[in-house]
Design a protein around this motif. Structure first.
Motif, PDB file in Angstrom:
ATOM      1  N   GLU A 210      -2.204  -3.140  19.598  1.00 24.70           N
ATOM      2  CA  GLU A 210      -2.102  -3.771  18.287  1.00 24.70           C
ATOM      3  C   GLU A 210      -1.400  -2.884  17.272  1.00 24.70           C
ATOM      4  O   GLU A 210      -0.626  -3.365  16.441  1.00 24.70           O
ATOM      5  CB  GLU A 210      -3.502  -4.131  17.790  1.00 24.70           C
ATOM      6  CG  GLU A 210      -3.518  -4.912  16.492  1.00 24.70           C
ATOM      7  CD  GLU A 210      -2.718  -6.207  16.571  1.00 24.70           C
ATOM      8  OE1 GLU A 210      -2.132  -6.609  15.545  1.00 24.70           O
ATOM      9  OE2 GLU A 210      -2.663  -6.798  17.674  1.00 24.70           O
ATOM     10  N   HIS A 211      -1.648  -1.576  17.340  1.00 22.82           N
ATOM     11  CA  HIS A 211      -1.031  -0.669  16.375  1.00 22.82           C
ATOM     12  C   HIS A 211       0.487  -0.656  16.521  1.00 22.82           C
ATOM     13  O   HIS A 211       1.232  -0.797  15.536  1.00 22.82           O
ATOM     14  CB  HIS A 211      -1.594   0.743  16.559  1.00 22.82           C
ATOM     15  CG  HIS A 211      -0.950   1.752  15.658  1.00 22.82           C
ATOM     16  ND1 HIS A 211      -1.070   1.736  14.292  1.00 22.82           N
ATOM     17  CD2 HIS A 211      -0.132   2.832  15.953  1.00 22.82           C
ATOM     18  CE1 HIS A 211      -0.401   2.736  13.760  1.00 22.82           C
ATOM     19  NE2 HIS A 211       0.181   3.414  14.758  1.00 22.82           N
ATOM     20  N   VAL A 212       0.972  -0.508  17.778  1.00 23.15           N
ATOM     21  CA  VAL A 212       2.413  -0.476  18.006  1.00 23.15           C
ATOM     22  C   VAL A 212       3.021  -1.842  17.699  1.00 23.15           C
ATOM     23  O   VAL A 212       4.124  -1.937  17.130  1.00 23.15           O
ATOM     24  CB  VAL A 212       2.725  -0.047  19.454  1.00 23.15           C
ATOM     25  CG1 VAL A 212       4.227  -0.080  19.718  1.00 23.15           C
ATOM     26  CG2 VAL A 212       2.183   1.347  19.730  1.00 23.15           C
ATOM     27  N   ALA A 213       2.298  -2.912  18.034  1.00 16.22           N
ATOM     28  CA  ALA A 213       2.795  -4.256  17.750  1.00 16.22           C
ATOM     29  C   ALA A 213       2.990  -4.445  16.247  1.00 16.22           C
ATOM     30  O   ALA A 213       3.975  -5.051  15.813  1.00 16.22           O
ATOM     31  CB  ALA A 213       1.838  -5.306  18.303  1.00 16.22           C
ATOM     32  N   HIS A 214       2.055  -3.938  15.463  1.00 14.53           N
ATOM     33  CA  HIS A 214       2.161  -4.037  14.004  1.00 14.53           C
ATOM     34  C   HIS A 214       3.384  -3.258  13.505  1.00 14.53           C
ATOM     35  O   HIS A 214       4.119  -3.741  12.623  1.00 14.53           O
ATOM     36  CB  HIS A 214       0.888  -3.492  13.347  1.00 14.53           C
ATOM     37  CG  HIS A 214       0.962  -3.451  11.857  1.00 14.53           C
ATOM     38  ND1 HIS A 214       0.888  -4.583  11.074  1.00 14.53           N
ATOM     39  CD2 HIS A 214       1.134  -2.394  10.995  1.00 14.53           C
ATOM     40  CE1 HIS A 214       0.991  -4.242   9.807  1.00 14.53           C
ATOM     41  NE2 HIS A 214       1.140  -2.920   9.725  1.00 14.53           N
ATOM     42  N   GLN A 215       3.620  -2.084  14.067  1.00 15.09           N
ATOM     43  CA  GLN A 215       4.773  -1.280  13.669  1.00 15.09           C
ATOM     44  C   GLN A 215       6.091  -1.982  14.023  1.00 15.09           C
ATOM     45  O   GLN A 215       7.052  -1.953  13.233  1.00 15.09           O
ATOM     46  CB  GLN A 215       4.724   0.095  14.353  1.00 15.09           C
ATOM     47  CG  GLN A 215       3.663   1.023  13.795  1.00 15.09           C
ATOM     48  CD  GLN A 215       3.727   2.394  14.456  1.00 15.09           C
ATOM     49  OE1 GLN A 215       3.798   2.503  15.682  1.00 15.09           O
ATOM     50  NE2 GLN A 215       3.714   3.442  13.649  1.00 15.09           N
ATOM     51  N   VAL A 216       6.131  -2.614  15.180  1.00 15.99           N
ATOM     52  CA  VAL A 216       7.340  -3.324  15.611  1.00 15.99           C
ATOM     53  C   VAL A 216       7.624  -4.494  14.672  1.00 15.99           C
ATOM     54  O   VAL A 216       8.768  -4.697  14.238  1.00 15.99           O
ATOM     55  CB  VAL A 216       7.194  -3.810  17.070  1.00 15.99           C
ATOM     56  CG1 VAL A 216       8.327  -4.778  17.426  1.00 15.99           C
ATOM     57  CG2 VAL A 216       7.208  -2.622  18.030  1.00 15.99           C
ATOM     58  N   ARG A 217       6.591  -5.256  14.350  1.00 15.91           N
ATOM     59  CA  ARG A 217       6.790  -6.391  13.441  1.00 15.91           C
ATOM     60  C   ARG A 217       7.273  -5.914  12.071  1.00 15.91           C
ATOM     61  O   ARG A 217       8.141  -6.528  11.446  1.00 15.91           O
ATOM     62  CB  ARG A 217       5.495  -7.194  13.320  1.00 15.91           C
ATOM     63  CG  ARG A 217       5.149  -8.004  14.572  1.00 15.91           C
ATOM     64  CD  ARG A 217       4.056  -9.013  14.268  1.00 15.91           C
ATOM     65  NE  ARG A 217       2.799  -8.352  13.931  1.00 15.91           N
ATOM     66  CZ  ARG A 217       1.859  -8.036  14.825  1.00 15.91           C
ATOM     67  NH1 ARG A 217       2.041  -8.313  16.117  1.00 15.91           N
ATOM     68  NH2 ARG A 217       0.735  -7.460  14.432  1.00 15.91           N
ATOM     69  N   ALA A 218       6.689  -4.810  11.601  1.00 16.66           N
ATOM     70  CA  ALA A 218       7.095  -4.274  10.296  1.00 16.66           C
ATOM     71  C   ALA A 218       8.551  -3.809  10.339  1.00 16.66           C
ATOM     72  O   ALA A 218       9.325  -4.038   9.388  1.00 16.66           O
ATOM     73  CB  ALA A 218       6.179  -3.114   9.901  1.00 16.66           C
ATOM     74  N   ALA A 219       8.952  -3.175  11.420  1.00 18.88           N
ATOM     75  CA  ALA A 219      10.333  -2.700  11.553  1.00 18.88           C
ATOM     76  C   ALA A 219      11.306  -3.874  11.621  1.00 18.88           C
ATOM     77  O   ALA A 219      12.404  -3.822  11.045  1.00 18.88           O
ATOM     78  CB  ALA A 219      10.464  -1.829  12.803  1.00 18.88           C
ATOM     79  N   GLN A 220      10.907  -4.940  12.284  1.00 20.16           N
ATOM     80  CA  GLN A 220      11.763  -6.125  12.354  1.00 20.16           C
ATOM     81  C   GLN A 220      11.922  -6.770  10.975  1.00 20.16           C
ATOM     82  O   GLN A 220      13.025  -7.211  10.619  1.00 20.16           O
ATOM     83  CB  GLN A 220      11.189  -7.123  13.359  1.00 20.16           C
ATOM     84  CG  GLN A 220      11.312  -6.668  14.809  1.00 20.16           C
ATOM     85  CD  GLN A 220      10.651  -7.641  15.780  1.00 20.16           C
ATOM     86  OE1 GLN A 220       9.817  -8.466  15.385  1.00 20.16           O
ATOM     87  NE2 GLN A 220      11.012  -7.539  17.047  1.00 20.16           N
TER      88      GLN A 220
END
Length: 286
Positions: A210-220
């Motif tokens: 979930e943490h990395v997924a949140h970072q990916v969405r934020a970067a997108q």
């Protein structure tokens, strides 16, 4: 009656007796001649029938040989055309990818897309002929090749879009306009960050935590926000999506599905060539 009279009478009697004998002998001779002629006729007819059957068999054999040769030629041409069509799809797609490293004008862009579509249509047409000509041992790997090529062509088209967007962004970092140049550099940096997040994912992890997924969405989201600062229509929807997907996952040609399709293509091609050779070399004249 004197002796001369008696002799004449006797001679006449002998002559009268000889006439039926002559007639009878003539009949026997005629019958014998008729039987001989009939036997000769039957022998000639039998010989004629044998000659006719031999000639008919020779004509049939020649016709079968010509038909087999004709069909073998059609099959050989169909098999070769299919192989060429299958490889042409990937060749056209790879050339289109390379061309998209430059800024193609709209007409060349449309022509490149149409070339891929036309090449694949030609492949499907060649596959249909293979299915009609058969046999199943040849048609089955041909279908496998066509399916694999379809997947490969899809990824090649996506790669072309990705290359076009990526190289356009690179050229914009040297744009004369400071605002455009700054936005392009910022987008490159945001995309690089997104790429690093992808690289941080271990190869054995099946899904993002979930943490990395949140970072990916934020970067997108950051990439999308920066893209909106560029001049309107810098990237169309397909191009920007390809840019994000190519960075956040993998470029289309590095995708597992492309590798699997390429492997299936090679395997089915080997089966197709082997089956085609066996079919062409094993045909026997009947």
């Amino acid at each position: 009656m004197d002796l001369e009279g008696i002799g004449a009478i006797a001679a006449a009697g002998v002559a009268l007796i000889g006439i039926p004998a002559t007639v009878l002998i003539g009949r026997w001779q005629t019958k014998a001649a008729l039987r001989t002629a009939e036997a000769t006729s039957e022998a000639g007819l039998t010989q004629a029938k044998s000659a006719y059957r031999a000639a008919l068999d020779a004509v049939r054999a020649e016709a079968n040989a010509a038909r087999l040769q004709w069909r073998r030629g059609i099959q050989r041409e169909a098999y070769a055309s299919f192989l060429l069509a299958a490889h042409r799809v990937t060749e056209v797609g790879e050339r289109f990818v390379a061309e998209n490293e430059e800024e193609l004008p709209a007409d060349r862009l449309a022509a490149g897309k149409a070339a891929i579509d036309d090449a694949f249509a030609a492949l499907k047409e060649a596959q249909t002929i293979i299915e009609l000509e058969g046999p199943d041992g040849v048609a089955a790997p041909a279908a496998g090749m066509a399916n694999a090529v379809q997947v490969m062509a899809t990824h090649l088209s996506k790669q072309a879009v990705y290359e076009r967007a990526l190289h356009r962004l690179g050229r914009m970092t040297d744009d004369p306009s400071p605002s455009v140049r700054t936005a392009a550099i910022r987008l490159e940096e945001a995309l690089s960050h997104l790429g690093r997040l992808r690289s941080a994912i271990t190869s054995d992890s099946s899904e993002l935590d979930e943490h990395v997924a949140h970072q990916v969405r934020a970067a997108q989201r950051t990439c999308s926000e920066i893209e909106s600062e560029l001049p309107p229509n810098t990237f169309d929807f397909e191009e920007f999506r390809a840019l994000i997907e190519g960075i956040s996952t993998v470029p289309p040609l590095l995708h597992d599905r492309y590798d699997e399709a390429a492997q299936r293509f090679d395997e089915n091609e080997a089966l197709f060539v082997r089956a085609a050779k066996s079919e062409l070399h094993s045909q026997v004249i009947v």
